[in-house]
Scaffold this motif. Structure first.
Motif, mmCIF file in Angstrom:
data_model
loop_
_atom_site.group_PDB
_atom_site.id
_atom_site.type_symbol
_atom_site.label_atom_id
_atom_site.label_comp_id
_atom_site.label_asym_id
_atom_site.label_seq_id
_atom_site.Cartn_x
_atom_site.Cartn_y
_atom_site.Cartn_z
ATOM 1 N N ALA A 243 0.811 -1.224 0.000
ATOM 2 C CA ALA A 243 0.000 0.000 0.000
ATOM 3 C C ALA A 243 0.844 1.275 0.000
ATOM 4 O O ALA A 243 0.512 2.234 -0.715
ATOM 5 C CB ALA A 243 -0.948 -0.015 1.207
ATOM 6 N N PRO A 244 1.942 1.364 0.780
ATOM 7 C CA PRO A 244 2.765 2.585 0.736
ATOM 8 C C PRO A 244 3.322 2.890 -0.649
ATOM 9 O O PRO A 244 3.477 4.063 -1.013
ATOM 10 C CB PRO A 244 3.887 2.282 1.733
ATOM 11 N N ASP A 245 3.605 1.845 -1.440
ATOM 12 C CA ASP A 245 4.113 2.066 -2.798
ATOM 13 C C ASP A 245 3.049 2.733 -3.669
ATOM 14 O O ASP A 245 3.346 3.665 -4.427
ATOM 15 C CB ASP A 245 4.544 0.733 -3.419
ATOM 16 N N THR A 246 1.816 2.245 -3.548
ATOM 17 C CA THR A 246 0.719 2.862 -4.289
ATOM 18 C C THR A 246 0.500 4.296 -3.839
ATOM 19 O O THR A 246 0.249 5.191 -4.667
ATOM 20 C CB THR A 246 -0.577 2.054 -4.081
ATOM 21 N N LEU A 247 0.623 4.539 -2.538
ATOM 22 C CA LEU A 247 0.448 5.878 -1.991
ATOM 23 C C LEU A 247 1.491 6.847 -2.554
ATOM 24 O O LEU A 247 1.166 7.995 -2.880
ATOM 25 C CB LEU A 247 0.537 5.830 -0.464
ATOM 26 N N VAL A 248 2.716 6.391 -2.686
ATOM 27 C CA VAL A 248 3.791 7.244 -3.219
ATOM 28 C C VAL A 248 3.498 7.633 -4.663
ATOM 29 O O VAL A 248 3.630 8.805 -5.048
ATOM 30 C CB VAL A 248 5.152 6.513 -3.116
ATOM 31 N N ILE A 249 3.096 6.668 -5.485
ATOM 32 C CA ILE A 249 2.806 6.962 -6.895
ATOM 33 C C ILE A 249 1.612 7.907 -7.013
ATOM 34 O O ILE A 249 1.630 8.860 -7.806
ATOM 35 C CB ILE A 249 2.542 5.652 -7.669
ATOM 36 N N ILE A 250 0.565 7.672 -6.209
ATOM 37 C CA ILE A 250 -0.606 8.556 -6.241
ATOM 38 C C ILE A 250 -0.221 9.966 -5.807
ATOM 39 O O ILE A 250 -0.676 10.958 -6.388
ATOM 40 C CB ILE A 250 -1.726 7.987 -5.339
ATOM 41 N N GLY A 254 -0.594 13.237 -8.058
ATOM 42 C CA GLY A 254 -1.323 14.399 -7.566
ATOM 43 C C GLY A 254 -0.468 15.656 -7.606
ATOM 44 O O GLY A 254 -0.949 16.744 -7.964
ATOM 45 N N LEU A 255 0.810 15.506 -7.248
ATOM 46 C CA LEU A 255 1.739 16.645 -7.331
ATOM 47 C C LEU A 255 1.876 17.111 -8.774
ATOM 48 O O LEU A 255 1.917 18.319 -9.051
ATOM 49 C CB LEU A 255 3.098 16.240 -6.771
#
Length: 265
Positions: A243-250, A254-255
């Protein structure tokens, strides 16, 4: 030469260290795209804060990154000054011969400087928190869809792994050879540009010789152990996307969307 940190890994257990290497590589690719949308003060400040936050999450001191930037200062300054003196457009502030400084050239020089520093900082963050073998595994995994097209995926990963592995070794060899040449009376910082270039010849020849010797020894060692890559080869390191990997890409996407709407059109 000891300041060169490309290819060096600093062990740790930070949030960045624990990320899947594939997510780090994808994050780096997204970062390289969105950095060109940072073309004004606001977008560069936002991207700089994001990069500083990522460095903070890695648990690696800022001094390490500053030391890593030192070997690149010459290239950064040359590119920045080239933009400042020779880019045309905008209101002219200073003119002398072929040299012209305008408000537009100053802006472009500042953007180039910021992009160099940010790209080097983020790419350094990836290499410092990821082992070379993990990076090679990530490249091989991400390129796997190209296998049906006869792309040598495993060989590309192996080349990357060996390249990153031997960058610090080459730097150490360079430092050792320079110290040996200095002991024999060679001064690498003396004289004009031509003399400095000539002084590097006694450095390059033994460096190339040791590099070819090491490459030959590595090839012999791999061959004697029956190394075979590609299909059928098992892996000791199993990549796991969480999940943290997906969070980083999202977060990066977003940035990127934010920078796209805030950039100067």
């Amino acid at each position: 030469m000891n300041n060169v940190i490309l290819g060096r890994y600093i062990p740790g257990d930070s949030f960045i260290h624990r990320l899947d290497p594939r997510s780090k590589l994808l994050a780096l690719l997204v970062y390289l795209v969105i950095i060109f949308w940072a073309n004004n003060l606001i977008t560069n400040v936002i991207l700089s804060l994001f990069t500083l936050f990522a460095i903070l999450l890695s648990g690696i001191g800022f001094k390490v990154f500053l030391n890593g930037l030192k070997p690149m200062v010459g290239i950064i300054l040359f590119t920045t000054l080239f933009q400042m003196f020779f880019v045309r457009g905008g209101k002219v502030l200073f003119h002398w011969g072929i040299i012209e400084i305008s408000d537009y050239s100053l802006t472009q020089a500042a953007l180039i400087f910021a992009r160099f520093v940010l790209i080097l900082s983020f790419s350094t963050l990836v290499t410092l928190t990821t082992t070379p073998l993990s990076l090679a595994d990530a490249v091989e995994s991400l390129l796997k869809p190209l296998k049906p097209l006869k792309v040598p995926v495993h060989e590309i990963g192996l080349i990357l792994s060996l390249s990153l592995r031997f960058v610090p070794t080459l730097m150490d060899d360079t430092t050792r050879i320079m110290n040996a040449q200095r002991a024999r009376g060679v001064d690498f910082g003396e004289g004009n540009l031509i003399q400095k270039i000539k002084a590097t010849v006694p450095l390059l020849i033994p460096l190339f010789a040791s590099s070819f010797k090491r490459a030959d020894a590595l090839a012999t060692a791999m061959e004697s152990r029956g190394y075979q890559g590609g299909d059928g080869r098992t892996k000791y390191r199993i990549l796991s996307w969480k999940a943290p990997d997906t969070l980083v890409i999202i977060s990066l996407l977003g940035l990127g969307i934010l920078l796209f709407f805030l950039k100067k059109h």
